[in-house]
Design a protein around this motif. Structure first.
Motif, mmCIF file in Angstrom:
data_model
loop_
_atom_site.group_PDB
_atom_site.id
_atom_site.type_symbol
_atom_site.label_atom_id
_atom_site.label_comp_id
_atom_site.label_asym_id
_atom_site.label_seq_id
_atom_site.Cartn_x
_atom_site.Cartn_y
_atom_site.Cartn_z
ATOM 1 N N PHE A 187 0.760 -1.289 0.004
ATOM 2 C CA PHE A 187 -0.069 0.130 -0.020
ATOM 3 C C PHE A 187 0.785 1.357 0.117
ATOM 4 O O PHE A 187 0.687 2.077 -0.742
ATOM 5 N N LEU A 188 1.841 1.353 0.783
ATOM 6 C CA LEU A 188 2.744 2.527 1.029
ATOM 7 C C LEU A 188 3.713 2.671 -0.142
ATOM 8 O O LEU A 188 3.975 3.702 -0.470
ATOM 9 N N GLY A 189 3.914 1.606 -0.938
ATOM 10 C CA GLY A 189 4.607 1.763 -2.154
ATOM 11 C C GLY A 189 4.136 1.616 -3.368
ATOM 12 O O GLY A 189 4.683 1.616 -4.379
ATOM 13 N N SER A 190 2.575 1.893 -3.329
ATOM 14 C CA SER A 190 1.990 2.090 -4.455
ATOM 15 C C SER A 190 2.356 3.194 -5.536
ATOM 16 O O SER A 190 2.247 3.133 -6.797
ATOM 17 N N LEU A 191 3.085 4.118 -4.820
ATOM 18 C CA LEU A 191 3.385 5.481 -5.568
ATOM 19 C C LEU A 191 4.605 4.974 -6.379
ATOM 20 O O LEU A 191 4.764 5.236 -7.575
ATOM 21 N N HIS A 192 5.493 4.050 -5.899
ATOM 22 C CA HIS A 192 6.526 3.540 -6.478
ATOM 23 C C HIS A 192 5.935 2.757 -7.780
ATOM 24 O O HIS A 192 6.566 2.554 -8.745
ATOM 25 N N CYS A 193 5.115 1.873 -7.400
ATOM 26 C CA CYS A 193 4.506 0.984 -8.423
ATOM 27 C C CYS A 193 3.815 1.731 -9.554
ATOM 28 O O CYS A 193 3.916 1.288 -10.870
ATOM 29 N N LEU A 194 3.289 2.865 -9.349
ATOM 30 C CA LEU A 194 2.778 3.673 -10.349
ATOM 31 C C LEU A 194 3.904 4.368 -11.283
ATOM 32 O O LEU A 194 3.479 4.411 -12.381
ATOM 33 N N GLY A 195 5.036 4.385 -10.814
ATOM 34 C CA GLY A 195 6.147 4.709 -11.650
ATOM 35 C C GLY A 195 6.571 3.654 -12.607
ATOM 36 O O GLY A 195 6.884 3.836 -13.589
ATOM 37 N N MET A 196 6.605 2.480 -11.929
ATOM 38 C CA MET A 196 6.824 1.473 -12.805
ATOM 39 C C MET A 196 6.145 0.672 -13.560
ATOM 40 O O MET A 196 6.008 0.434 -14.870
ATOM 41 N N CYS A 197 4.916 0.520 -12.999
ATOM 42 C CA CYS A 197 3.721 -0.316 -13.817
ATOM 43 C C CYS A 197 2.689 0.625 -14.300
ATOM 44 O O CYS A 197 1.667 0.135 -14.930
ATOM 45 N N GLY A 198 2.626 1.974 -13.705
ATOM 46 C CA GLY A 198 1.616 2.829 -14.143
ATOM 47 C C GLY A 198 1.409 2.960 -15.541
ATOM 48 O O GLY A 198 0.190 3.103 -16.242
ATOM 49 N N PRO A 199 2.514 3.272 -16.236
ATOM 50 C CA PRO A 199 2.623 3.467 -17.943
ATOM 51 C C PRO A 199 1.953 2.151 -18.444
ATOM 52 O O PRO A 199 0.922 2.339 -19.510
ATOM 53 N N THR A 225 -1.272 -2.748 -3.197
ATOM 54 C CA THR A 225 -1.094 -1.871 -4.392
ATOM 55 C C THR A 225 -2.200 -1.601 -5.358
ATOM 56 O O THR A 225 -2.282 -0.601 -6.193
ATOM 57 N N ILE A 226 -3.261 -2.543 -5.173
ATOM 58 C CA ILE A 226 -4.374 -2.307 -5.884
ATOM 59 C C ILE A 226 -5.170 -1.253 -5.833
ATOM 60 O O ILE A 226 -5.714 -0.350 -6.542
ATOM 61 N N PRO A 227 -5.518 -0.839 -4.405
ATOM 62 C CA PRO A 227 -6.393 0.565 -4.241
ATOM 63 C C PRO A 227 -5.776 1.786 -4.974
ATOM 64 O O PRO A 227 -6.707 2.491 -5.888
ATOM 65 N N LEU A 228 -4.682 2.089 -4.855
ATOM 66 C CA LEU A 228 -3.940 3.334 -5.374
ATOM 67 C C LEU A 228 -4.059 3.031 -6.940
ATOM 68 O O LEU A 228 -4.184 4.215 -7.826
ATOM 69 N N MET A 229 -3.341 2.025 -7.447
ATOM 70 C CA MET A 229 -3.266 1.979 -8.904
ATOM 71 C C MET A 229 -4.791 1.913 -9.682
ATOM 72 O O MET A 229 -4.640 2.510 -10.673
ATOM 73 N N THR A 230 -5.772 1.226 -8.707
ATOM 74 C CA THR A 230 -7.171 1.311 -9.530
ATOM 75 C C THR A 230 -7.683 2.739 -9.505
ATOM 76 O O THR A 230 -8.257 3.346 -10.643
ATOM 77 N N ALA A 231 -7.379 3.491 -8.420
ATOM 78 C CA ALA A 231 -8.095 4.816 -8.455
ATOM 79 C C ALA A 231 -7.337 5.883 -9.310
ATOM 80 O O ALA A 231 -8.117 6.458 -9.851
ATOM 81 N N THR A 232 -5.712 5.554 -9.783
ATOM 82 C CA THR A 232 -5.290 6.333 -10.442
ATOM 83 C C THR A 232 -5.721 6.052 -12.056
ATOM 84 O O THR A 232 -5.767 6.911 -12.768
ATOM 85 N N VAL A 233 -5.967 4.882 -12.464
ATOM 86 C CA VAL A 233 -6.648 4.384 -13.717
ATOM 87 C C VAL A 233 -7.749 5.276 -14.045
ATOM 88 O O VAL A 233 -7.926 5.670 -15.108
ATOM 89 N N PHE A 234 -8.491 5.458 -13.187
ATOM 90 C CA PHE A 234 -9.927 5.997 -13.021
ATOM 91 C C PHE A 234 -9.892 7.533 -12.956
ATOM 92 O O PHE A 234 -10.688 8.203 -13.544
ATOM 93 N N SER A 235 -8.847 7.953 -12.263
ATOM 94 C CA SER A 235 -8.472 9.373 -12.070
ATOM 95 C C SER A 235 -7.198 9.760 -11.707
ATOM 96 O O SER A 235 -6.527 9.482 -10.754
ATOM 97 N N ARG A 236 -6.280 10.145 -12.790
ATOM 98 C CA ARG A 236 -5.134 10.270 -12.865
ATOM 99 C C ARG A 236 -4.613 11.282 -11.988
ATOM 100 O O ARG A 236 -3.679 11.287 -11.393
ATOM 101 N N ASN A 237 -5.349 12.404 -11.726
ATOM 102 C CA ASN A 237 -5.143 13.417 -10.870
ATOM 103 C C ASN A 237 -5.696 13.442 -9.343
ATOM 104 O O ASN A 237 -5.943 14.220 -8.713
ATOM 105 N N LEU A 238 -5.908 12.115 -9.074
ATOM 106 C CA LEU A 238 -6.493 11.633 -7.594
ATOM 107 C C LEU A 238 -5.649 12.357 -6.446
ATOM 108 O O LEU A 238 -6.304 12.858 -5.449
ATOM 109 N N ILE A 239 -4.291 12.231 -6.576
ATOM 110 C CA ILE A 239 -3.402 12.426 -5.496
ATOM 111 C C ILE A 239 -2.494 13.583 -5.931
ATOM 112 O O ILE A 239 -1.929 13.647 -6.978
#
Length: 236
Positions: free
Chosen positions: A10-22, A168-182
């Motif tokens: 969960f805390l590392g989700s932002l790192h995951c967004l950098g790697m898996c986000g694209p 990692t699911i909550p933040l990655m899912t929220a970002t897919v639906f709303s990229r400017n969520l955080i």
């Protein structure tokens, strides 16, 4: 210890967004149907969980092999120390690319397959993309695998990695639906917490290996009959 995997993810989700986000942003989602889009995203996540769980089982087997030689507690301490060292060493001294570059070369075919799947829109493509995504090199995944190795059990190792992925699911899912969520300020604060939490997990593994007799945290070492038995020789 398993709860630490969920928190690390969960805390590392932002790192995951950098790697898996694209990759997540390039998923061939059906944006016109919210229900279908949601199911497609979660099938993608399910594929990632399958990959993480499979790798976790392998590392759990490795840890079990070491524990059979009475090394489980020493292994737990060693893995905890390794976690802390990897966080404290300056990035200029230790760069994750030292590990990831050769791995990327080995996984060239996997990346090609992943690129081909991103162009498809068949029902199974989201599962395949998620599964392949789970095998891509990632520094945070390496940290989680250290934890899976330290638990010394294949099924707990698999569960450890699945829980990490679920985090990692909550933040990655929220970002897919709303990229400017955080906002950037919140992202910066969370990024600063990641190394602190990794150090705490490392400390937990060290305490676990010390066998202090603390229930669920640092149980005392139980000597197995195999380790304690002796061979008696009888003279005729």
């Amino acid at each position: 210890m398993l709860a630490s995997a969920l928190a690390l993810g969960f805390l590392g989700s932002l790192h995951c967004l950098g790697m898996c986000g694209p990759i997540a942003f390039m998923l061939p989602l059906d944006h016109d149907n919210i229900a279908k889009k949601t199911s497609q995203v979660f099938i993608y996540h399910f594929g990632r969980m399958l990959a993480y769980g499979s790798i976790g089982i392998v590392f759990g087997f490795l840890g079990k092999g070491l524990s059979l030689f009475g090394m489980q507690q020493k292994l737990s301490i060693a893995m905890g120390v390794l976690m802390i060292i990897l966080v404290l060493i300056p990035s200029k001294t230790f760069n994750a690319n030292i590990i990831s570059k050769p791995v990327y070369r080995w996984l060239g075919k996997l990346k090609s397959k992943l690129g081909a799947e991103l162009k498809k829109k068949t029902p199974d493509t989201f599962l395949t993309i998620g599964f392949l995504n789970g095998f891509l090199p990632c520094g945070l995944v390496y940290m989680a695998l250290i934890g899976a190795l330290a638990v010394g059990n294949p099924w707990q190792g698999g569960l450890y990695m699945i829980l990490f992925g679920m985090g990692t699911i909550p933040l990655m899912t929220a970002t897919v639906f709303s990229r400017n969520l955080i906002g950037n300020a919140i992202k910066s604060r969370i990024r600063k917490l990641i190394p602190v939490f990794v150090i705490l997990i490392g400390a937990l593994f060290i305490i676990r290996g010390m066998g202090l007799g603390i229930p669920y945290v640092s149980p005392k070492q139980v000597q197995t009959p195999m380790a304690s038995s002796t061979i008696e020789c009888h003279q005729p």
